[in-house]
Design a protein around this motif. Sequence first.
Motif, short mmCIF file in Angstrom:
data_model
loop_
_atom_site.label_atom_id
_atom_site.label_comp_id
_atom_site.label_asym_id
_atom_site.label_seq_id
_atom_site.Cartn_x
_atom_site.Cartn_y
_atom_site.Cartn_z
N ARG A 51 -26.75 33.34 -1.52
CA ARG A 51 -26.31 32.11 -1.76
C ARG A 51 -26.58 31.63 -3.23
O ARG A 51 -27.57 31.85 -3.73
N LEU A 52 -25.96 30.56 -3.82
CA LEU A 52 -26.27 30.16 -5.27
C LEU A 52 -27.17 29.12 -5.00
O LEU A 52 -26.94 27.87 -5.26
N ARG A 53 -28.51 29.37 -4.76
CA ARG A 53 -29.46 28.53 -4.43
C ARG A 53 -30.38 28.09 -5.74
O ARG A 53 -30.86 27.03 -5.82
N THR A 54 -30.23 28.75 -6.71
CA THR A 54 -30.91 28.60 -8.10
C THR A 54 -30.03 28.02 -9.14
O THR A 54 -28.71 28.48 -9.11
N PRO A 55 -30.50 27.08 -10.01
CA PRO A 55 -29.53 26.55 -11.06
C PRO A 55 -29.04 27.78 -11.87
O PRO A 55 -27.97 27.64 -12.36
N ALA A 56 -29.89 28.93 -12.17
CA ALA A 56 -29.37 29.70 -12.92
C ALA A 56 -28.04 30.47 -12.27
O ALA A 56 -27.24 30.93 -13.17
N LEU A 57 -28.06 30.71 -11.25
CA LEU A 57 -27.15 31.35 -10.47
C LEU A 57 -25.88 30.54 -10.28
O LEU A 57 -24.68 30.96 -10.55
N ARG A 58 -26.08 29.33 -10.16
CA ARG A 58 -24.91 28.24 -10.10
C ARG A 58 -24.26 28.03 -11.57
O ARG A 58 -23.08 28.16 -11.51
N TRP A 59 -25.20 28.16 -12.76
CA TRP A 59 -24.73 28.32 -14.18
C TRP A 59 -23.83 29.41 -14.33
O TRP A 59 -22.68 29.16 -14.93
N LYS A 60 -24.53 30.35 -13.78
CA LYS A 60 -23.68 31.79 -14.06
C LYS A 60 -22.31 31.71 -13.45
O LYS A 60 -21.19 32.10 -13.90
N TRP A 61 -22.22 31.17 -11.98
CA TRP A 61 -21.03 31.27 -11.38
C TRP A 61 -19.90 30.38 -12.19
O TRP A 61 -18.91 30.79 -12.25
N LEU A 62 -20.43 29.08 -12.68
CA LEU A 62 -19.66 28.30 -13.34
C LEU A 62 -19.03 28.57 -14.36
O LEU A 62 -17.94 28.57 -14.86
N ARG A 63 -19.80 29.59 -15.33
CA ARG A 63 -19.64 30.12 -16.55
C ARG A 63 -18.58 31.17 -16.21
O ARG A 63 -17.38 31.40 -17.12
N ASP A 64 -18.59 31.89 -15.31
CA ASP A 64 -17.69 33.14 -15.07
C ASP A 64 -16.32 32.80 -14.51
O ASP A 64 -15.50 33.20 -14.48
N ASN A 65 -16.44 31.42 -13.85
CA ASN A 65 -15.25 30.87 -13.33
C ASN A 65 -14.61 29.60 -14.00
O ASN A 65 -14.26 28.67 -13.11
N ALA A 66 -15.23 29.41 -15.01
CA ALA A 66 -14.91 28.05 -15.79
C ALA A 66 -13.50 27.65 -15.68
O ALA A 66 -12.94 26.60 -15.44
N VAL A 67 -12.30 28.60 -15.93
CA VAL A 67 -11.08 28.54 -15.93
C VAL A 67 -10.60 27.86 -14.53
O VAL A 67 -9.68 27.18 -14.62
N LEU A 68 -11.05 28.80 -13.57
CA LEU A 68 -10.86 28.43 -12.26
C LEU A 68 -11.26 27.16 -11.87
O LEU A 68 -10.61 26.18 -10.99
N VAL A 69 -12.41 26.45 -12.20
CA VAL A 69 -12.95 25.46 -11.74
C VAL A 69 -12.18 24.30 -12.57
O VAL A 69 -11.89 23.00 -11.96
N LEU A 70 -11.68 24.33 -13.69
CA LEU A 70 -11.13 23.51 -14.54
C LEU A 70 -9.60 23.29 -13.81
O LEU A 70 -9.12 22.17 -13.76
N SER A 71 -9.12 24.54 -13.42
CA SER A 71 -7.69 24.39 -12.91
C SER A 71 -7.90 23.64 -11.57
O SER A 71 -7.11 22.73 -11.20
N GLY A 72 -9.28 23.93 -10.73
CA GLY A 72 -9.29 22.96 -9.49
C GLY A 72 -9.44 21.73 -9.90
O GLY A 72 -8.91 20.46 -9.06
N VAL A 73 -10.06 21.02 -10.88
CA VAL A 73 -10.30 19.82 -11.42
C VAL A 73 -8.96 19.10 -11.58
O VAL A 73 -8.51 17.78 -11.47
N VAL A 74 -7.93 19.90 -12.57
CA VAL A 74 -6.62 19.16 -12.88
C VAL A 74 -5.78 19.00 -11.56
O VAL A 74 -5.27 17.62 -11.44
N VAL A 75 -5.68 20.07 -10.76
CA VAL A 75 -4.90 19.73 -9.62
C VAL A 75 -5.33 18.58 -8.83
O VAL A 75 -4.74 17.77 -8.23
#
Length: 287
Positions: free
Chosen positions: A14-38
């Motif tokens: 699981r994404l327990r550490t800030p480093a893992l969370r940041w890596k996931w957000l960076r790899d899925n930045a477009v998907l996250v941005l799309s979710g925010v727009v919707v």
Amino acid sequence: MVDVIDERRGTVPRLRTPALRWKWLRDNAVLVLSGVVVVLAVGWALFPSVFASGDPLIGVPVQKFQSPSAQHWFGTDNLGRDLYTRMVHGAGLSLTATLAAVGIALFAGSGLGLLAGATGGIVDAVVMRVVDVLLSIPALLLSLALVTALGFGTRNVAIAVGVSLVANFARVMRSEVLRVRHAVFVEAAHASGVRWYTVLLRHVLPNSYQPVLALAAVEFGMAVLSISALSFLGYGAKPPTPEWGSLISEGRNYLATAWWMTTLPGLVIVAVVVAAQRLGRAVGRNE
């Protein structure tokens, strides 16, 4: 410390550490941005007064044609109405029509595809020939023909767009039903004496609907575009009721002096369509 995967126990990292969370957000930045727009667009539709407390129908004539600023984020129109407020309050009508259109296409198309795939024979041939005819007609042209016959109004626009999308859902559902119909567990259910409609509802349909739902997420963006196009052409709600397509139509006569009246609403529509398409494709890949 980074989570350790114990393969013997089968634990999932699981994404327990800030480093893992940041890596996931960076790899899925477009998907996250799309979710925010919707999510933002849905928030506009459900709670317009929270995002824009002003009246979308009342303007101040002395403030007409004001460019975007801190006071008027999207500027004002030819009657001094705040364009951002009209865009927010128009989201409810536009997105409700979109959901209605996708719902019509989803249920009608899935029903036709399920019937054709499960029945086969002449029923399958007739249904799929009708589907082929619908697919041969451009969706916007078919929507225009239908809304012309049904009459003006957002409800009729939603029906017209929904009917134009039925063929896509029917074809996908039929292909999935044909794939599942000859599976081992379906043949076993038939051999054990289970009635055909029970097999269809308990075994075939639950294993066929997921790609259709992914298609619905993808078609949501296209439905937004189609409904906005019909509204732009004047088939939607009557003025001064705000609707995304009609807002662009109102500003086309002022392109030289008030570019924001068409550009900013158009960019919002593009953002919602692209975001919905991105999320739909992500859902489709995870099926």
